[in-house]
Design a protein around this motif. Structure first.
Motif, PDB file in Angstrom:
ATOM      1  N   ASP A 219      22.947  38.772  33.717  1.00 30.36           N
ATOM      2  CA  ASP A 219      23.590  37.956  32.680  1.00 30.36           C
ATOM      3  C   ASP A 219      25.080  37.832  33.005  1.00 30.36           C
ATOM      4  OD1 ASP A 219      24.868  40.777  32.377  1.00 30.36           O
ATOM      5  OD2 ASP A 219      23.038  41.153  31.048  1.00 30.36           O
ATOM      6  N   GLY A 220      25.575  37.231  32.107  1.00 34.60           N
ATOM      7  CA  GLY A 220      27.085  36.810  32.245  1.00 34.60           C
ATOM      8  C   GLY A 220      28.137  38.140  32.424  1.00 34.60           C
ATOM      9  N   ASP A 221      27.422  39.320  31.504  1.00 35.13           N
ATOM     10  CA  ASP A 221      28.567  40.414  31.470  1.00 35.13           C
ATOM     11  C   ASP A 221      28.586  41.057  33.037  1.00 35.13           C
ATOM     12  OD1 ASP A 221      29.036  40.438  28.937  1.00 35.13           O
ATOM     13  OD2 ASP A 221      27.173  41.541  28.290  1.00 35.13           O
ATOM     14  N   GLN A 222      27.279  41.035  33.796  1.00 40.00           N
ATOM     15  CA  GLN A 222      27.474  41.659  35.136  1.00 40.00           C
ATOM     16  C   GLN A 222      28.301  40.788  35.937  1.00 40.00           C
ATOM     17  OE1 GLN A 222      23.127  41.835  35.534  1.00 40.00           O
ATOM     18  NE2 GLN A 222      23.361  44.119  35.720  1.00 40.00           N
ATOM     19  N   ALA A 223      28.287  39.347  35.860  1.00 40.52           N
ATOM     20  CA  ALA A 223      29.066  38.447  36.292  1.00 40.52           C
ATOM     21  C   ALA A 223      30.407  38.465  36.095  1.00 40.52           C
ATOM     22  CB  ALA A 223      28.529  37.000  36.099  1.00 40.52           C
ATOM     23  N   ILE A 224      31.010  38.824  34.987  1.00 43.72           N
ATOM     24  CA  ILE A 224      32.507  39.198  34.543  1.00 43.72           C
ATOM     25  C   ILE A 224      32.666  40.305  35.396  1.00 43.72           C
ATOM     26  CG2 ILE A 224      33.723  39.793  32.602  1.00 43.72           C
ATOM     27  CD1 ILE A 224      31.893  38.165  30.785  1.00 43.72           C
ATOM     28  N   ALA A 225      31.813  41.299  35.319  1.00 39.58           N
ATOM     29  CA  ALA A 225      32.339  42.657  36.099  1.00 39.58           C
ATOM     30  C   ALA A 225      32.866  42.406  37.338  1.00 39.58           C
ATOM     31  CB  ALA A 225      31.372  43.686  35.785  1.00 39.58           C
ATOM     32  N   ILE A 226      31.734  41.591  38.284  1.00 40.07           N
ATOM     33  CA  ILE A 226      32.093  41.487  39.561  1.00 40.07           C
ATOM     34  C   ILE A 226      33.344  40.784  39.801  1.00 40.07           C
ATOM     35  CG2 ILE A 226      31.293  40.225  41.444  1.00 40.07           C
ATOM     36  CD1 ILE A 226      28.444  40.647  40.699  1.00 40.07           C
ATOM     37  N   VAL A 227      33.645  39.620  38.982  1.00 38.40           N
ATOM     38  CA  VAL A 227      34.798  38.570  38.998  1.00 38.40           C
ATOM     39  C   VAL A 227      36.035  39.663  38.890  1.00 38.40           C
ATOM     40  CG1 VAL A 227      36.154  36.884  38.064  1.00 38.40           C
ATOM     41  CG2 VAL A 227      33.621  36.541  38.789  1.00 38.40           C
ATOM     42  N   ARG A 228      35.764  40.534  37.644  1.00 35.36           N
ATOM     43  CA  ARG A 228      37.073  41.209  37.263  1.00 35.36           C
ATOM     44  C   ARG A 228      37.471  42.111  38.449  1.00 35.36           C
ATOM     45  NH1 ARG A 228      38.436  42.486  32.254  1.00 35.36           N
ATOM     46  NH2 ARG A 228      36.531  41.768  31.341  1.00 35.36           N
ATOM     47  N   GLU A 229      36.456  42.776  39.057  1.00 33.00           N
ATOM     48  CA  GLU A 229      36.922  43.596  40.229  1.00 33.00           C
ATOM     49  C   GLU A 229      37.556  42.828  41.352  1.00 33.00           C
ATOM     50  OE1 GLU A 229      34.780  46.507  43.423  1.00 33.00           O
ATOM     51  OE2 GLU A 229      33.616  45.907  41.662  1.00 33.00           O
ATOM     52  N   HIS A 230      37.074  41.765  41.596  1.00 25.26           N
ATOM     53  CA  HIS A 230      37.437  40.856  42.690  1.00 25.26           C
ATOM     54  C   HIS A 230      39.052  40.417  42.312  1.00 25.26           C
ATOM     55  CE1 HIS A 230      37.927  37.246  45.230  1.00 25.26           C
ATOM     56  NE2 HIS A 230      37.507  38.004  46.348  1.00 25.26           N
ATOM     57  N   HIS A 231      39.124  39.889  41.099  1.00 24.14           N
ATOM     58  CA  HIS A 231      40.405  39.391  40.537  1.00 24.14           C
ATOM     59  C   HIS A 231      41.523  40.367  40.511  1.00 24.14           C
ATOM     60  CE1 HIS A 231      43.200  38.456  37.404  1.00 24.14           C
ATOM     61  NE2 HIS A 231      43.054  37.384  37.844  1.00 24.14           N
ATOM     62  N   ALA A 232      41.267  41.697  40.322  1.00 27.04           N
ATOM     63  CA  ALA A 232      41.987  42.787  40.379  1.00 27.04           C
ATOM     64  C   ALA A 232      42.272  43.132  41.892  1.00 27.04           C
ATOM     65  CB  ALA A 232      41.421  44.081  40.026  1.00 27.04           C
ATOM     66  N   ARG A 233      41.612  42.807  42.857  1.00 26.62           N
ATOM     67  CA  ARG A 233      42.104  42.913  44.413  1.00 26.62           C
ATOM     68  C   ARG A 233      42.955  41.726  44.593  1.00 26.62           C
ATOM     69  NH1 ARG A 233      36.478  44.311  45.152  1.00 26.62           N
ATOM     70  NH2 ARG A 233      36.247  42.378  46.159  1.00 26.62           N
ATOM     71  N   TRP A 234      42.753  40.651  44.218  1.00 22.65           N
ATOM     72  CA  TRP A 234      43.400  39.610  44.493  1.00 22.65           C
ATOM     73  C   TRP A 234      44.803  39.569  43.992  1.00 22.65           C
ATOM     74  CZ3 TRP A 234      45.807  36.166  40.854  1.00 22.65           C
ATOM     75  CH2 TRP A 234      46.216  35.101  41.355  1.00 22.65           C
ATOM     76  N   GLN A 235      44.706  40.332  42.652  1.00 17.58           N
ATOM     77  CA  GLN A 235      46.092  40.191  42.022  1.00 17.58           C
ATOM     78  C   GLN A 235      46.936  41.323  42.870  1.00 17.58           C
ATOM     79  OE1 GLN A 235      47.205  38.582  38.938  1.00 17.58           O
ATOM     80  NE2 GLN A 235      49.103  39.380  39.899  1.00 17.58           N
ATOM     81  N   ALA A 236      46.268  42.515  43.069  1.00 15.36           N
ATOM     82  CA  ALA A 236      47.075  43.466  43.977  1.00 15.36           C
ATOM     83  C   ALA A 236      47.463  42.914  45.135  1.00 15.36           C
ATOM     84  CB  ALA A 236      46.287  44.674  44.180  1.00 15.36           C
ATOM     85  N   ALA A 237      46.968  42.086  45.841  1.00 17.48           N
ATOM     86  CA  ALA A 237      47.060  41.569  47.213  1.00 17.48           C
ATOM     87  C   ALA A 237      48.442  40.740  47.076  1.00 17.48           C
ATOM     88  CB  ALA A 237      46.044  40.751  47.926  1.00 17.48           C
ATOM     89  N   ARG A 238      48.344  39.734  45.927  1.00 18.05           N
ATOM     90  CA  ARG A 238      49.392  38.746  45.491  1.00 18.05           C
ATOM     91  C   ARG A 238      50.691  39.560  45.184  1.00 18.05           C
ATOM     92  NH1 ARG A 238      50.979  36.508  40.778  1.00 18.05           N
ATOM     93  NH2 ARG A 238      51.754  34.541  40.705  1.00 18.05           N
ATOM     94  N   ASP A 239      50.622  40.557  44.317  1.00 20.51           N
ATOM     95  CA  ASP A 239      51.735  41.307  44.086  1.00 20.51           C
ATOM     96  C   ASP A 239      52.519  42.175  45.249  1.00 20.51           C
ATOM     97  OD1 ASP A 239      51.264  40.693  41.401  1.00 20.51           O
ATOM     98  OD2 ASP A 239      50.468  42.675  40.977  1.00 20.51           O
ATOM     99  N   ALA A 240      51.655  42.529  46.066  1.00 20.85           N
ATOM    100  CA  ALA A 240      52.060  43.018  47.279  1.00 20.85           C
ATOM    101  C   ALA A 240      52.909  42.157  48.335  1.00 20.85           C
ATOM    102  CB  ALA A 240      50.872  43.658  48.020  1.00 20.85           C
ATOM    103  N   THR A 241      52.550  40.816  48.141  1.00 27.24           N
ATOM    104  CA  THR A 241      53.307  39.773  48.853  1.00 27.24           C
ATOM    105  C   THR A 241      54.577  39.461  48.173  1.00 27.24           C
ATOM    106  OG1 THR A 241      52.008  38.024  48.086  1.00 27.24           O
ATOM    107  CG2 THR A 241      51.159  39.155  50.090  1.00 27.24           C
ATOM    108  N   SER A 242      54.480  39.604  46.978  1.00 29.75           N
ATOM    109  CA  SER A 242      55.769  39.253  46.259  1.00 29.75           C
ATOM    110  C   SER A 242      56.849  40.212  46.235  1.00 29.75           C
ATOM    111  CB  SER A 242      55.435  39.111  44.983  1.00 29.75           C
ATOM    112  OG  SER A 242      54.365  38.041  44.526  1.00 29.75           O
ATOM    113  N   ARG A 243      56.725  41.525  46.773  1.00 32.15           N
ATOM    114  CA  ARG A 243      57.854  42.504  46.957  1.00 32.15           C
ATOM    115  C   ARG A 243      58.604  42.297  47.975  1.00 32.15           C
ATOM    116  NH1 ARG A 243      53.139  46.900  46.396  1.00 32.15           N
ATOM    117  NH2 ARG A 243      52.660  46.830  44.271  1.00 32.15           N
TER     118      ARG A 243
END
Length: 243
Positions: A219-243
């Protein structure tokens, strides 16, 4: 009446239009040259991506009253609220559901990548930014260039084509680390078929690692959970390059 070639035309290697084989060869060589140029340009990537984009593939047929339409819409409301842009084929059905969810979620952009079809003339009304293609091939290429994750909702032949293209690009590592999520019970049967026929003992056509590329969810809830985790890693990597 024909005219003899001049010294200038001979120096340029001019070809008469009457020489059909040479004309055909020049056109073919030029087209391949254009493709090579486009492929070379498509290697360019921004040094830092400002937007995380989720492509949602799915059928054009379900109407807004169908339960799967409402499920896809709700999923994309949450993804948009998370800050994800939602990318679809821009048409009706589950594409419209995803774009409508993106509009309601408000934090992400609603994007449609269209292709000219005789029975679908305009982008759905929830597309804020539309791109138009004359062929499926260039359209699929844009999906690949734009997307950080893929969710495959229920769909028909076109949806299977899109899912298989992304699966194959991940298999040969033209894409790396991009989630490919098959959402809904219909996709488990497809993966089971691949395992039964392409992993048949003594006639293995794919590896077990190839089958692990896709993530099947119910279902969609499980898809959201996977994307949420991947998005968090993407955000962390993006923030690291901004420092």
């Amino acid at each position: 009446m024909s005219h003899p070639p001049t010294e200038q035309s001979e120096a340029r290697g001019a070809v008469s239009l009457a020489d059909e084989d040479s004309v055909r060869r020049i056109i073919t060589d030029t087209l391949f040259g254009l493709w090579a140029t486009v492929n070379n340009l498509s290697r360019l990537r921004p040094s830092k991506k400002d937007r995380y984009r989720v492509t949602v593939f799915g059928s054009a047929r379900p109407d807004p009253q169908h339960w799967v339409y409402q499920q896809v819409k709700r999923m994309c409301v949450e993804l948009s609220a998370l800050g994800c842009d939602i990318v679809t084929g821009g048409g009706p059905g589950l594409m419209q559901a995803a774009n409508e969810g993106a509009r309601e979620g408000a934090a992400g952009q609603s994007i449609g990548i269209r292709v000219e079809l005789p029975f679908e003339q305009e982008a759905n009304p929830f597309v804020a930014q539309a791109f138009q293609h004359e062929s499926f091939f260039t359209r699929l290429h844009q999906f690949v260039l734009m997307s950080d994750a893929y969710i495959v909702a229920p769909g028909g032949i076109g949806t299977v084509l899109e899912a298989m293209m992304v699966w194959q690009l991940l298999q040969v590592r033209h894409l790396q680390g991009t989630p490919l999520i098959l959402a809904g019970p219909m996709w488990g049967g497809l993966v089971d078929w691949v395992r039964a026929t392409m992993r048949r003992p003594g006639f293995e056509l794919v590896s077990e690692q190839d089958l692990e590329i896709v993530q099947c969810v119910s279902d969609g809830d499980q898809a959201i959970a996977i994307v949420r985790e991947h998005h968090a890693r993407w955000q962390a990597a993006r923030d690291a390059t901004s420092r």
